[in-house]
Design a protein around this motif. Structure first.
Motif, PDB file in Angstrom:
ATOM      1  N   MET A 198     -18.306 -39.633 -20.697  1.00 44.19           N
ATOM      2  CA  MET A 198     -19.750 -39.392 -20.749  1.00 44.19           C
ATOM      3  C   MET A 198     -20.091 -38.274 -21.729  1.00 44.19           C
ATOM      4  O   MET A 198     -21.155 -38.285 -22.350  1.00 44.19           O
ATOM      5  N   ALA A 199     -19.191 -37.313 -21.866  1.00 46.69           N
ATOM      6  CA  ALA A 199     -19.458 -36.176 -22.748  1.00 46.69           C
ATOM      7  C   ALA A 199     -19.311 -36.535 -24.219  1.00 46.69           C
ATOM      8  O   ALA A 199     -19.985 -35.954 -25.075  1.00 46.69           O
ATOM      9  N   PHE A 200     -18.426 -37.478 -24.537  1.00 43.36           N
ATOM     10  CA  PHE A 200     -18.100 -37.741 -25.939  1.00 43.36           C
ATOM     11  C   PHE A 200     -18.609 -39.072 -26.483  1.00 43.36           C
ATOM     12  O   PHE A 200     -18.817 -39.189 -27.693  1.00 43.36           O
ATOM     13  N   LEU A 201     -18.783 -40.080 -25.642  1.00 40.65           N
ATOM     14  CA  LEU A 201     -19.006 -41.433 -26.161  1.00 40.65           C
ATOM     15  C   LEU A 201     -20.480 -41.809 -26.207  1.00 40.65           C
ATOM     16  O   LEU A 201     -21.235 -41.571 -25.261  1.00 40.65           O
ATOM     17  N   ASN A 202     -20.864 -42.433 -27.314  1.00 42.07           N
ATOM     18  CA  ASN A 202     -22.148 -43.104 -27.446  1.00 42.07           C
ATOM     19  C   ASN A 202     -21.908 -44.609 -27.460  1.00 42.07           C
ATOM     20  O   ASN A 202     -20.799 -45.069 -27.777  1.00 42.07           O
ATOM     21  N   PRO A 203     -22.922 -45.408 -27.109  1.00 44.81           N
ATOM     22  CA  PRO A 203     -22.758 -46.858 -27.214  1.00 44.81           C
ATOM     23  C   PRO A 203     -22.320 -47.246 -28.629  1.00 44.81           C
ATOM     24  O   PRO A 203     -22.870 -46.757 -29.621  1.00 44.81           O
ATOM     25  N   GLY A 204     -21.300 -48.099 -28.700  1.00 46.65           N
ATOM     26  CA  GLY A 204     -20.798 -48.546 -29.989  1.00 46.65           C
ATOM     27  C   GLY A 204     -19.620 -47.759 -30.510  1.00 46.65           C
ATOM     28  O   GLY A 204     -18.939 -48.208 -31.443  1.00 46.65           O
ATOM     29  N   ASP A 205     -19.356 -46.572 -29.947  1.00 49.31           N
ATOM     30  CA  ASP A 205     -18.137 -45.851 -30.326  1.00 49.31           C
ATOM     31  C   ASP A 205     -16.910 -46.647 -29.893  1.00 49.31           C
ATOM     32  O   ASP A 205     -16.983 -47.489 -28.981  1.00 49.31           O
ATOM     33  N   LEU A 245     -17.989 -48.990 -19.178  1.00 52.09           N
ATOM     34  CA  LEU A 245     -19.182 -48.474 -18.496  1.00 52.09           C
ATOM     35  C   LEU A 245     -19.994 -47.556 -19.406  1.00 52.09           C
ATOM     36  O   LEU A 245     -21.215 -47.478 -19.286  1.00 52.09           O
ATOM     37  N   ALA A 246     -19.307 -46.870 -20.331  1.00 48.12           N
ATOM     38  CA  ALA A 246     -20.002 -46.009 -21.297  1.00 48.12           C
ATOM     39  C   ALA A 246     -20.547 -46.801 -22.475  1.00 48.12           C
ATOM     40  O   ALA A 246     -21.106 -46.218 -23.408  1.00 48.12           O
ATOM     41  N   GLN A 247     -20.378 -48.128 -22.433  1.00 48.00           N
ATOM     42  CA  GLN A 247     -20.859 -49.038 -23.476  1.00 48.00           C
ATOM     43  C   GLN A 247     -20.210 -48.760 -24.828  1.00 48.00           C
ATOM     44  O   GLN A 247     -20.797 -48.960 -25.886  1.00 48.00           O
ATOM     45  N   ALA A 248     -18.967 -48.273 -24.751  1.00 47.49           N
ATOM     46  CA  ALA A 248     -18.140 -48.132 -25.940  1.00 47.49           C
ATOM     47  C   ALA A 248     -17.183 -49.320 -26.006  1.00 47.49           C
ATOM     48  O   ALA A 248     -17.151 -50.165 -25.110  1.00 47.49           O
ATOM     49  N   GLU A 249     -16.385 -49.360 -27.072  1.00 48.77           N
ATOM     50  CA  GLU A 249     -15.515 -50.526 -27.305  1.00 48.77           C
ATOM     51  C   GLU A 249     -14.046 -50.122 -27.223  1.00 48.77           C
ATOM     52  O   GLU A 249     -13.590 -49.275 -27.978  1.00 48.77           O
ATOM     53  N   PRO A 250     -13.290 -50.726 -26.294  1.00 47.25           N
ATOM     54  CA  PRO A 250     -11.856 -50.423 -26.223  1.00 47.25           C
ATOM     55  C   PRO A 250     -11.083 -51.108 -27.344  1.00 47.25           C
ATOM     56  O   PRO A 250     -11.309 -52.284 -27.634  1.00 47.25           O
ATOM     57  N   ILE A 251     -10.187 -50.355 -27.981  1.00 46.30           N
ATOM     58  CA  ILE A 251      -9.259 -50.884 -28.978  1.00 46.30           C
ATOM     59  C   ILE A 251      -7.851 -50.598 -28.467  1.00 46.30           C
ATOM     60  O   ILE A 251      -7.495 -49.427 -28.263  1.00 46.30           O
TER      61      ILE A 251
END
Length: 381
Positions: A111-118, A136-142
């Motif tokens: 929550m502190a570091f991620l924006n959607p799309g990161d 859940l943070a709407q970021a993308e796992p690689i």
């Protein structure tokens, strides 16, 4: 009702949350299930830890809200632990944040570091919570693979071929769960250089460093790591305190402060008795670790025997609280897991829940007394 948030569709209920309901129902129905699936230590904390909790409960002032950052004595004890065990000097006032378990810390950090799309680099196989929190943070796992023949070395050469411009975080976990790959100072040094090159926040999830591992390591002991890395640690496995929910985040002060902004809005301070017990645990001597490891070593030898009876292969040099076993060629891990549970009343974990690279594996926990593991071996006979 207009429906749930779309993020809820990106995750499933945690595997063990659902599976343990089934296992517990089997036990309630009279089935003699031996649980070799989950890594919840079955032994009690040290007596001094319990006594510290008990004595604190008697104080009327102990039951009020506590500081979001923990009492100073707890942070000093955490700093002392890092100094003695890893050779890492931390400022207890700025570079340590006590957590209500390190699992919650995964969410706070994200929550502190991620924006959607990161994008987030996640080991495969790896702890499922890295992926679920990323979604859940709407970021993308690689996902990146590990070379188990080289102590779990990540394939950084393959990662260098990718566009890493959107990658914000990289999760690493040494000793690695579920495989037991120990990692090494050399691997951590390469990872720090990789993170520096690509301006990635590197997070080492480090709850297994003292379990069957002769060389406990912290990434914060690597030169340059204080610029690019954070570390999560936990008392759950090391000190037999999983239900106490005591963890910590360590690293550079401005990053810890950012995580505190999230944490202080999501939970309150830890009960004082838990903090006093944690201080007692963190101050235990080397004998605690050696005694624990003697017990786990004996259990692991029996798990190896069980694995051999099932014609599974394993790495005797692996560390940590689990034994990671490969299926024979042409055999199904899922079928073995079901046969063990429904025919032999033994619960083991399918490797596929840890990622696609776990498809042909199963995992055994060492959190059962020897007589129970012997009983499991006899059931297979």
């Amino acid at each position: 009702m207009k429906g749930f948030a779309t993020r809820i569709n990106t995750v499933e209920e945690y595997y063990f949350s659902a599976k343990l309901r089934e296992v517990n129902q089997m036990i309630a129905d009279g089935k003699p299930v031996i649980n070799l699936g989950i890594g919840s230590p079955d032994r009690a904390p040290d007596r001094t830890v319990i006594d510290a909790l008990k004595s604190t409960v008697e104080h009327p002032q102990a039951h009020g809200y506590q500081s979001y950052q923990g009492i100073p004595e707890l942070r000093i004890a955490m700093a002392g632990f890092y100094s003695r065990e890893y050779g890492v000097i931390l400022n207890p006032g700025k570079e340590i944040l006590p957590l209500l378990g390190s699992k919650e810390g995964i969410m706070h950090i994200s929550m502190a570091f991620l924006n959607p799309g990161d994008q987030v680099l996640i080991p495969n196989p790896g702890y499922p919570t890295y992926s679920s929190v990323t979604n859940l943070a709407q970021a993308e796992p690689i996902y990146y693979d590990l070379d188990l023949l080289r102590k779990g070395k990540p394939n950084l050469e393959a990662l260098e071929q990718l566009d890493l411009s959107r990658v914000k975080l990289m999760w690493i976990n040494y000793p690695h769960m579920p495989t037991g790959a120990p990692g090494s100072r050399e691997i951590l040094t390469e990872l720090v250089a990789f993170a520096q090159k690509h301006q990635i926040v590197l997070i080492n999830d480090n709850p297994y460093s003292h379990i069957l591992n002769p060389e406990p390591l912290s990434i914060l002991a690597i030169p340059g790591a204080n610029e690019v890395a954070l570390e999560l640690n936990s008392l759950s496995k090391t000190f037999n305190m999983p239900g106490w929910r005591v963890g910590m985040l360590c690293g550079r002060a401005d990053w810890v402060e950012a995580v505190l902004k999230v944490k202080s809005n999501m939970d309150s301070g830890m009960f004082l008795g838990l903090q006093k017990g944690a201080i007692a645990a963190l101050n235990l001597g080397k004998n605690w670790f050696s005694d624990q490891n003697e017990i786990y070593d004996n259990r692991r030898k029996l798990i190896w025997k069980l694995a051999e009876k099932l014609e599974l292969s394993y790495d005797p040099k692996a560390t940590g609280l689990f034994v990671w076993c490969k299926m024979p060629e042409g055999k199904s891990a899922e079928e073995l897991v079901d046969w063990m549970l429904y025919e032999k009343n033994i619960f083991i974990t399918p490797g596929k829940i840890f990622g696609s690279q776990g498809e042909n594996y199963v995992r055994f926990s060492l959190c059962m007394p020897e007589f129970k593991i012997l009983e499991a071996i006899n059931r297979i006979k």
